[in-house]
Design an enzyme around this catalytic site. Structure first.
Site, PDB file in Angstrom:
ATOM      1  N   HIS A 194       0.830  -1.211   0.000  1.00 36.74           N
ATOM      2  CA  HIS A 194       0.000   0.000   0.000  1.00 36.74           C
ATOM      3  C   HIS A 194       0.864   1.260   0.000  1.00 36.74           C
ATOM      4  CE1 HIS A 194      -3.316   2.728   1.086  1.00 36.74           C
ATOM      5  NE2 HIS A 194      -2.448   3.291   1.909  1.00 36.74           N
ATOM      6  N   GLU A 195       1.887   1.273   0.844  1.00 38.70           N
ATOM      7  CA  GLU A 195       2.780   2.437   0.881  1.00 38.70           C
ATOM      8  C   GLU A 195       3.533   2.568  -0.439  1.00 38.70           C
ATOM      9  OE1 GLU A 195       2.374   4.564   3.093  1.00 38.70           O
ATOM     10  OE2 GLU A 195       1.141   3.283   4.367  1.00 38.70           O
TER      11      GLU A 195
ATOM     12  N   HIS B 230       1.609   4.510  -2.894  1.00 42.02           N
ATOM     13  CA  HIS B 230       1.772   5.967  -2.832  1.00 42.02           C
ATOM     14  C   HIS B 230       3.018   6.405  -3.612  1.00 42.02           C
ATOM     15  CE1 HIS B 230      -1.531   6.676  -0.218  1.00 42.02           C
ATOM     16  NE2 HIS B 230      -1.036   6.015   0.809  1.00 42.02           N
TER      17      HIS B 230
END
Length: 235
Positions: A104-105, A108
């Site tokens: 998920h990071e 980004h």
């Protein structure tokens, strides 16, 4: 008699309590979901750090570093210094939960590399939203003390609304990062289908915390409007 009771008990404070309850439940849910699937080890045996490094390489991102930081679920990506930070619970774990959070990071970081507009917008809003949140209550209080100066009060309420705008802009950024993460994990074969389903549950739970934060901010803004909005005479 009713007026005395109203002065003693502010009914609009229930909106604040509701916001706190919603945020607390969302936080408890994401923590319990992460703990549950942190026991589910990935078949490939890769760690959160290894998964993050693989994803960044696979996406052609070479200017982002990966580091371990202290804390639990303190994972974040900083577009300013191009650093992806993974918490202790994520960095060295081989669970599907940890890999999902790390991915998920990375989502980004991929957004940053591709100049994803909502991420750019959120980054631009941050300083304005911080200033607005800091000044809103002082402006409202000064307006009240200045014989209920409605113009100043309305400026304070508008300043606080910037925090809600930030929360709303954050939602598509977080949802898109999770979508990218799951797609990359599937394409790279880092997780099997049943593992992807578990990682998706973790990311959905995490996304709910942002929804809860936006709702809590909206309830607080609604309270300010009910208490101070409109043209009121306080004799």
């Amino acid at each position: 008699m009713y007026g005395s009771y109203y002065n003693f008990f502010d009914p609009t404070f229930l909106l604040v309590i509701a916001g706190l309850v919603i945020s607390g439940l969302a936080s408890a849910y994401v923590n319990s979901t992460f703990r549950k699937y942190d026991e589910f080890r990935s078949s490939k045996g890769v760690t959160g750090t290894s998964a993050a490094e693989y994803i960044l390489r696979s996406q052609g991102i070479t200017d982002v570093g990966v580091q371990q930081i202290s804390g639990n679920l303190t994972d974040n990506y900083n577009s300013g210094n191009k650093m992806l930070s993974l918490s202790e619970a994520t960095a060295q774990s081989t669970s599907v939960a940890a890999i999902g959070v790390a991915a998920h990071e990375c989502g980004h970081a991929v957004q940053d590399a591709k100049n994803y507009l909502p991420l750019r917008l959120r980054t631009a809003i941050v300083p304005v939203a911080n200033i607005g949140s800091t000044l809103s209550f002082p402006l409202i209080m000064i307006g009240v003390f200045m014989s209920w100066n409605q113009t100043l009060i309305n400026i304070g309420i508008l300043a606080f609304s910037l925090a809600l705008i930030f929360q709303l802009v954050t939602l598509p950024v977080e949802f898109d990062a999770s979508r990218r993460a799951l797609a990359i994990l599937r394409e790279g074969g880092l997780l099997q289908e049943d593992e992807l389903a578990a990682a998706r549950k973790v990311l959905v739970a995490a996304a709910l915390t942002y929804v809860a934060a936006a709702l809590a901010t909206f309830l607080q803004l609604l309270r300010l409007v009910l208490l101070f909005g409109g043209n009121r005479n306080r004799d």
